[in-house]
Design a protein around this motif. Structure first.
Motif, mmCIF file in Angstrom:
data_model
loop_
_atom_site.group_PDB
_atom_site.id
_atom_site.type_symbol
_atom_site.label_atom_id
_atom_site.label_comp_id
_atom_site.label_asym_id
_atom_site.label_seq_id
_atom_site.Cartn_x
_atom_site.Cartn_y
_atom_site.Cartn_z
ATOM 1 N N ASP A 144 0.867 -1.183 0.000
ATOM 2 C CA ASP A 144 0.000 0.000 0.000
ATOM 3 C C ASP A 144 0.902 1.231 0.000
ATOM 4 O OD1 ASP A 144 -1.805 2.031 0.390
ATOM 5 O OD2 ASP A 144 -2.958 0.979 1.934
ATOM 6 N N VAL A 145 1.272 1.655 -1.186
ATOM 7 C CA VAL A 145 2.228 2.752 -1.319
ATOM 8 C C VAL A 145 1.655 4.049 -0.767
ATOM 9 C CG1 VAL A 145 3.586 4.114 -2.960
ATOM 10 C CG2 VAL A 145 3.309 1.639 -3.302
ATOM 11 N N GLN A 146 0.366 4.294 -0.984
ATOM 12 C CA GLN A 146 -0.247 5.541 -0.530
ATOM 13 C C GLN A 146 -0.201 5.663 0.986
ATOM 14 O OE1 GLN A 146 -1.240 8.000 -2.531
ATOM 15 N NE2 GLN A 146 -0.577 6.756 -4.288
ATOM 16 N N ALA A 147 -0.503 4.580 1.688
ATOM 17 C CA ALA A 147 -0.487 4.599 3.153
ATOM 18 C C ALA A 147 0.903 4.322 3.710
ATOM 19 C CB ALA A 147 -1.475 3.572 3.701
ATOM 20 N N ASN A 148 1.845 4.044 2.824
ATOM 21 C CA ASN A 148 3.207 3.689 3.219
ATOM 22 C C ASN A 148 3.205 2.493 4.177
ATOM 23 O OD1 ASN A 148 5.964 3.674 3.267
ATOM 24 N ND2 ASN A 148 6.181 5.556 4.465
ATOM 25 N N ILE A 149 2.493 1.456 3.777
ATOM 26 C CA ILE A 149 2.512 0.184 4.499
ATOM 27 C C ILE A 149 2.877 -0.888 3.471
ATOM 28 C CG2 ILE A 149 1.197 -1.506 5.831
ATOM 29 C CD1 ILE A 149 -0.571 0.744 6.814
ATOM 30 N N TRP A 150 4.083 -1.414 3.596
ATOM 31 C CA TRP A 150 4.594 -2.397 2.658
ATOM 32 C C TRP A 150 4.623 -3.758 3.333
ATOM 33 C CZ3 TRP A 150 7.635 -0.889 -2.051
ATOM 34 C CH2 TRP A 150 7.442 0.459 -2.369
ATOM 35 N N PHE A 151 4.518 -4.805 2.519
ATOM 36 C CA PHE A 151 4.459 -6.161 3.054
ATOM 37 C C PHE A 151 5.621 -7.039 2.580
ATOM 38 C CE2 PHE A 151 0.164 -4.450 2.857
ATOM 39 C CZ PHE A 151 -0.280 -4.660 4.147
ATOM 40 N N ALA A 152 6.423 -6.538 1.663
ATOM 41 C CA ALA A 152 7.589 -7.279 1.192
ATOM 42 C C ALA A 152 8.641 -6.270 0.759
ATOM 43 C CB ALA A 152 7.227 -8.208 0.030
ATOM 44 N N ARG A 153 9.902 -6.652 0.967
ATOM 45 C CA ARG A 153 10.995 -5.766 0.572
ATOM 46 C C ARG A 153 11.318 -5.999 -0.915
ATOM 47 N NH1 ARG A 153 15.196 -7.164 5.274
ATOM 48 N NH2 ARG A 153 14.228 -9.212 4.906
ATOM 49 N N ASP A 154 10.471 -5.446 -1.757
ATOM 50 C CA ASP A 154 10.684 -5.517 -3.205
ATOM 51 C C ASP A 154 11.690 -4.427 -3.573
ATOM 52 O OD1 ASP A 154 8.674 -7.540 -3.528
ATOM 53 O OD2 ASP A 154 7.158 -5.971 -3.320
#
Length: 229
Positions: A144-154
């Motif tokens: 979720d780029v807008q909320a700045n919540i990422w789930f994997a280190r891509d």
């Protein structure tokens, strides 16, 4: 004798298959141990300067030391630790003293500190290992780029988002005073090596298969003798 041929055939066939699987797992275990030893060798070497040309394969786990400035642009990755539970990894832009921009995984903060504003900018020397994690599978939510919540280190996606080189440094040590982020360095705990369990399982099943085959053949011979008498 003809009645024993088919059970004997399946007994031998099953044993060969199970033993072959056990041998295969022994080979896989040796390969995994060699792989882990290679990771150890890469990780435990003396830190070097950041290479000019970086290869994600050859330089994976390479220990490096960089000097420069931690900038305020950062990514927050939802993660967890054994002792704390849910946390956020903080991946910041790090600008080296010679002007290169890379990603620095500085470690973790508690969830309530996700949006704290006291983490940068700050001059620092960072020591750690280069890494290109493969954390995404079919169950991983989209970042979720807008909320700045990422789930994997891509790494590529993070580099595009923060305008850096696709290079991720997992920080092990930092010269920051009262560092607001706790480093979470790379270790081998997350790399499974369950092959010994599979070896024991397959060889154990082979022993059971042989025992049951012998028992069945013995029962058949006893039954035949009883009928003949």
């Amino acid at each position: 004798m003809r009645r024993l041929i088919l059970p004997l055939f399946f007994g031998i066939l099953g044993t060969v298959v199970l033993v072959s699987l056990g041998i295969w797992q022994l080979q896989r275990m040796a390969e995994k141990e060699a792989y882990l030893a290679d990771i150890d060798a890469r990780m435990s070497g003396a830190p070097t300067a950041l290479p000019d040309a970086i290869d994600p394969v050859d330089d994976k786990y390479l220990p490096v030391v960089v000097s420069g400035t931690i900038l305020s642009d950062e990514i927050h990755l939802l993660a967890s630790t054994r002792d704390v539970g849910a946390v956020y990894r903080i991946v910041s832009v790090f600008e080296t003293s010679d002007g290169r921009r890379i990603l620095a995984d500085r470690g973790w903060v508690k969830t309530e500190d996700k949006d704290a504003t006291d983490r940068a900018p700050e001059a620092a020397e960072l020591t750690g290992n280069l890494h290109w994690p493969e954390e995404r599978d079919s169950f991983t939510p989209e970042n979720d780029v807008q909320a700045n919540i990422w789930f994997a280190r891509d790494v590529d996606q993070m580099a595009t988002q923060l305008n850096t080189e696709p290079v991720l440094l997992i920080v092990r040590e930092t010269t920051e005073k009262n560092a607001p982020v706790t480093p979470l360095p790379i270790d081998k705990v997350g790399i499974p090596n369950d092959h010994l369990e599979y070896v024991i399982t397959w060889f154990g099943l082979a022993i059971v298969w042989v025992a049951m085959t012998l028992y069945y053949l013995r029962r058949m011979r006893k039954t035949k003798k009883a009928l003949e008498t």
